[in-house]
Design a protein around this motif. Structure first.
Motif, PDB file in Angstrom:
ATOM      1  N   ARG A 196       0.830  -1.213   0.000  1.00 46.96           N
ATOM      2  CA  ARG A 196       0.000   0.000   0.000  1.00 46.96           C
ATOM      3  C   ARG A 196       0.861   1.258   0.000  1.00 46.96           C
ATOM      4  O   ARG A 196       0.674   2.160  -0.826  1.00 46.96           O
ATOM      5  CB  ARG A 196      -0.898  -0.012   1.241  1.00 46.96           C
ATOM      6  N   ASP A 197       1.813   1.327   0.913  1.00 47.37           N
ATOM      7  CA  ASP A 197       2.605   2.552   1.054  1.00 47.37           C
ATOM      8  C   ASP A 197       3.554   2.745  -0.118  1.00 47.37           C
ATOM      9  O   ASP A 197       3.841   3.885  -0.513  1.00 47.37           O
ATOM     10  CB  ASP A 197       3.377   2.528   2.376  1.00 47.37           C
ATOM     11  N   THR A 198       4.041   1.653  -0.706  1.00 48.15           N
ATOM     12  CA  THR A 198       4.872   1.775  -1.903  1.00 48.15           C
ATOM     13  C   THR A 198       4.064   2.389  -3.050  1.00 48.15           C
ATOM     14  O   THR A 198       4.538   3.296  -3.748  1.00 48.15           O
ATOM     15  CB  THR A 198       5.426   0.405  -2.320  1.00 48.15           C
ATOM     16  N   LEU A 218       1.557   4.303  -2.792  1.00 46.51           N
ATOM     17  CA  LEU A 218       1.230   5.690  -2.451  1.00 46.51           C
ATOM     18  C   LEU A 218       2.458   6.591  -2.422  1.00 46.51           C
ATOM     19  O   LEU A 218       2.338   7.812  -2.262  1.00 46.51           O
ATOM     20  CB  LEU A 218       0.544   5.746  -1.081  1.00 46.51           C
ATOM     21  N   GLY A 219       3.637   5.986  -2.567  1.00 41.84           N
ATOM     22  CA  GLY A 219       4.860   6.790  -2.494  1.00 41.84           C
ATOM     23  C   GLY A 219       5.189   7.228  -1.086  1.00 41.84           C
ATOM     24  O   GLY A 219       5.898   8.215  -0.881  1.00 41.84           O
ATOM     25  N   ARG A 220       4.700   6.492  -0.079  1.00 45.06           N
ATOM     26  CA  ARG A 220       4.958   6.816   1.318  1.00 45.06           C
ATOM     27  C   ARG A 220       6.128   5.990   1.846  1.00 45.06           C
ATOM     28  O   ARG A 220       6.458   4.937   1.291  1.00 45.06           O
ATOM     29  CB  ARG A 220       3.713   6.519   2.171  1.00 45.06           C
ATOM     30  N   PRO A 221       6.766   6.444   2.928  1.00 40.91           N
ATOM     31  CA  PRO A 221       7.851   5.649   3.522  1.00 40.91           C
ATOM     32  C   PRO A 221       7.340   4.283   3.967  1.00 40.91           C
ATOM     33  O   PRO A 221       6.244   4.169   4.506  1.00 40.91           O
ATOM     34  CB  PRO A 221       8.287   6.487   4.728  1.00 40.91           C
ATOM     35  N   GLN A 278       7.953   1.164   6.454  1.00 35.62           N
ATOM     36  CA  GLN A 278       8.654   0.897   7.710  1.00 35.62           C
ATOM     37  C   GLN A 278       9.072  -0.561   7.856  1.00 35.62           C
ATOM     38  O   GLN A 278      10.064  -0.860   8.514  1.00 35.62           O
ATOM     39  CB  GLN A 278       7.758   1.290   8.891  1.00 35.62           C
ATOM     40  N   LYS A 319      -8.987   7.373  -2.835  1.00 38.54           N
ATOM     41  CA  LYS A 319      -8.715   7.779  -1.453  1.00 38.54           C
ATOM     42  C   LYS A 319      -9.877   7.414  -0.533  1.00 38.54           C
ATOM     43  O   LYS A 319     -10.451   8.268   0.152  1.00 38.54           O
ATOM     44  CB  LYS A 319      -8.401   9.275  -1.383  1.00 38.54           C
ATOM     45  N   THR A 344      -4.308   9.330   8.781  1.00 43.19           N
ATOM     46  CA  THR A 344      -2.900   9.384   8.360  1.00 43.19           C
ATOM     47  C   THR A 344      -2.735   9.399   6.850  1.00 43.19           C
ATOM     48  O   THR A 344      -1.798  10.016   6.335  1.00 43.19           O
ATOM     49  CB  THR A 344      -2.121   8.203   8.957  1.00 43.19           C
ATOM     50  N   LEU A 345      -3.638   8.723   6.135  1.00 41.26           N
ATOM     51  CA  LEU A 345      -3.536   8.694   4.668  1.00 41.26           C
ATOM     52  C   LEU A 345      -4.290   9.843   4.015  1.00 41.26           C
ATOM     53  O   LEU A 345      -4.113  10.097   2.823  1.00 41.26           O
ATOM     54  CB  LEU A 345      -4.067   7.363   4.119  1.00 41.26           C
TER      55      LEU A 345
END
Length: 416
Positions: A31-33, A35-38, A40, A144, A172-173
């Motif tokens: 998911r975060d990849t 979205l271009g998010r870090p 963890q 979103k 957070t998103l």
């Protein structure tokens, strides 16, 4: 993604694939990849049974920790990075609204994805096979939207923590809640009472620092009222509005955001706010240090803005580690402009570098007072009085001047 984390995650897939098992990255890392998010951490789902996973990695020379064998999970250490590997599974009935009574291992990736909470958390990826998206997670990422997989009423009934997770991800998103998901969330809100204090605290701390938290709070504060009916921010329309306004202007930093739940109003006097902050931090089992930090911010929320070096020095002394967060809260409360805040921060840094703010910086110590003949029971109080006198510019921070001051302040021994 951190290159070392990516390398460890790919190595994990490769080991399982070479042993003849399916394996995919799953959940938040995918998911975060997208979205271009870090990212963890990396979680892996596999067709290998837990015992097979253990053998696979131990044969490859990697340490394995059996962290949750009952639920099919082991942790593999690759390049000193922990990777959670879980067997494909489906869950049975959730009798306690939190944990499945039992799990059934399966060979189906679809079944494993179908048991998960939200569509955006059921995305799977493999470097050669690409993306697997059985429940329109990519669509919901694009739009979103936070949407449950399948029947949202059932999903929340299975695990009440998903109610808070839905709010946390929306915050957070920066996503909206799907209509059906939001309706089910309010319908099942009473289930929140089964959650442990630690789980609630963890979700709250993540939730409040989301960029969309002010809107999430304004639209869903009734959910919080189930858990915290006495929270000052929920006691009246005025209190709700003040909390919302303060959240809007408060930076996404945990402590000032949490302090916004305990703002003084006509309906919630300061003593009530402090009392509730003490109760709340105890209820959620905060550490003693975190409890102290939050209480300080709540207690000093309407402290007079320092107008001179002495008053600023005294405030820094009272809030040595929290002064920056106090400034952030004051800006959120519209008590400081950005220019005033910048001036106070610059002045505080100069004071920290040059002025006496602690007993350690004082030009005298306990040994000096003993040598000067001070009674031992008075030493602690005399040192504190000396420090206050220095900070208030009554005397210079010089040994001779301080000893004269102490001599004036000390009590005859027969008065103790």
């Amino acid at each position: 993604m951190n290159p070392t984390l990516r390398s460890a995650g790919l190595t994990c897939l490769k080991c399982l694939n070479e042993a003849g098992y399916e394996a995919w990255w799953v959940g938040g890392c995918v998911r975060d990849t997208l979205l271009g998010r870090p990212v963890q951490d990396v979680d892996v789902t596999t067709s290998a049974l837990p015992e097979q996973t253990i053998v696979c990695f131990r044969n490859a020379g990697y340490p394995v920790i059996p962290t949750g064998l009952k639920h099919g999970t082991v942790t593999v250490m690759i390049q000193d990075i922990p990777i959670e590997v879980t067997t494909y599974r489906s869950d049975s009935d959730y009798q306690d609204h939190r944990h499945p009574e039992s799990v059934r291992f399966t060979r189906s990736l679809w079944e494993d994805c179908a048991r998960r909470d939200f569509t955006i958390n059921a995305l799977c990826w493999h470097p050669d096979l690409g993306l697997r998206d059985y429940f329109h997670g990519q669509r919901d990422l694009k739009n979103k939207v936070i949407a449950c997989i399948g029947n949202p009423y059932q999903r929340f009934d299975e695990d009440a923590l998903r109610i808070l997770r839905a709010l946390r991800f929306a915050s957070t998103l920066g996503f909206a809640l799907d209509l059906g998901t939001r309706q089910a969330l309010f319908h099942q809100e009473e289930l929140l009472r089964v959650l442990s204090a630690e789980r609630i605290a963890r979700e709250m701390e993540k939730m409040v620092v989301g960029l969309r938290w002010p809107e999430i709070f304004a639209n869903n504060y009734e959910i919080l009222a189930v858990l915290f009916p006495q929270l000052p921010a929920l006691q009246s329309p005025q209190a709700i509005q003040k909390a919302f306004d303060t959240f809007r202007f408060c930076p996404p930093v945990t402590l000032p955001r949490l302090a916004c739940f305990f703002l003084e109003t006509e309906q919630t006097p300061l003593v009530y706010c402090i009392d509730q902050a003490l109760h709340w931090t105890g209820q959620l089992k905060f550490s003693n240090q975190n409890k102290k930090n939050l209480i300080q911010l709540v207690r000093y929320q309407n402290h007079p803005i320092p107008q001179d070096r002495v008053s600023l020095r005294l405030l820094i002394h009272e809030l040595p580690d929290r002064f920056g967060e106090w400034i952030q809260l004051q800006q959120a409360l519209n008590r400081l402009t950005p220019e005033q805040a910048a001036h106070l921060i610059a002045a505080s840094e100069e004071i920290r570098g040059h002025d006496c703010l602690t007993l350690k910086q004082l030009a005298i110590n306990g040994a000096d007072l003993i040598a000067a003949g001070c009674p031992r029971p008075q030493i602690s109080a005399l040192l504190k009085q000396s420090l206050n006198a220095v900070m208030e510019d009554q005397i210079p921070n010089q040994k001779a001047a301080l000893l004269r001051f102490v001599h004036q302040q000390r009590k005859p021994e027969h008065q103790e």
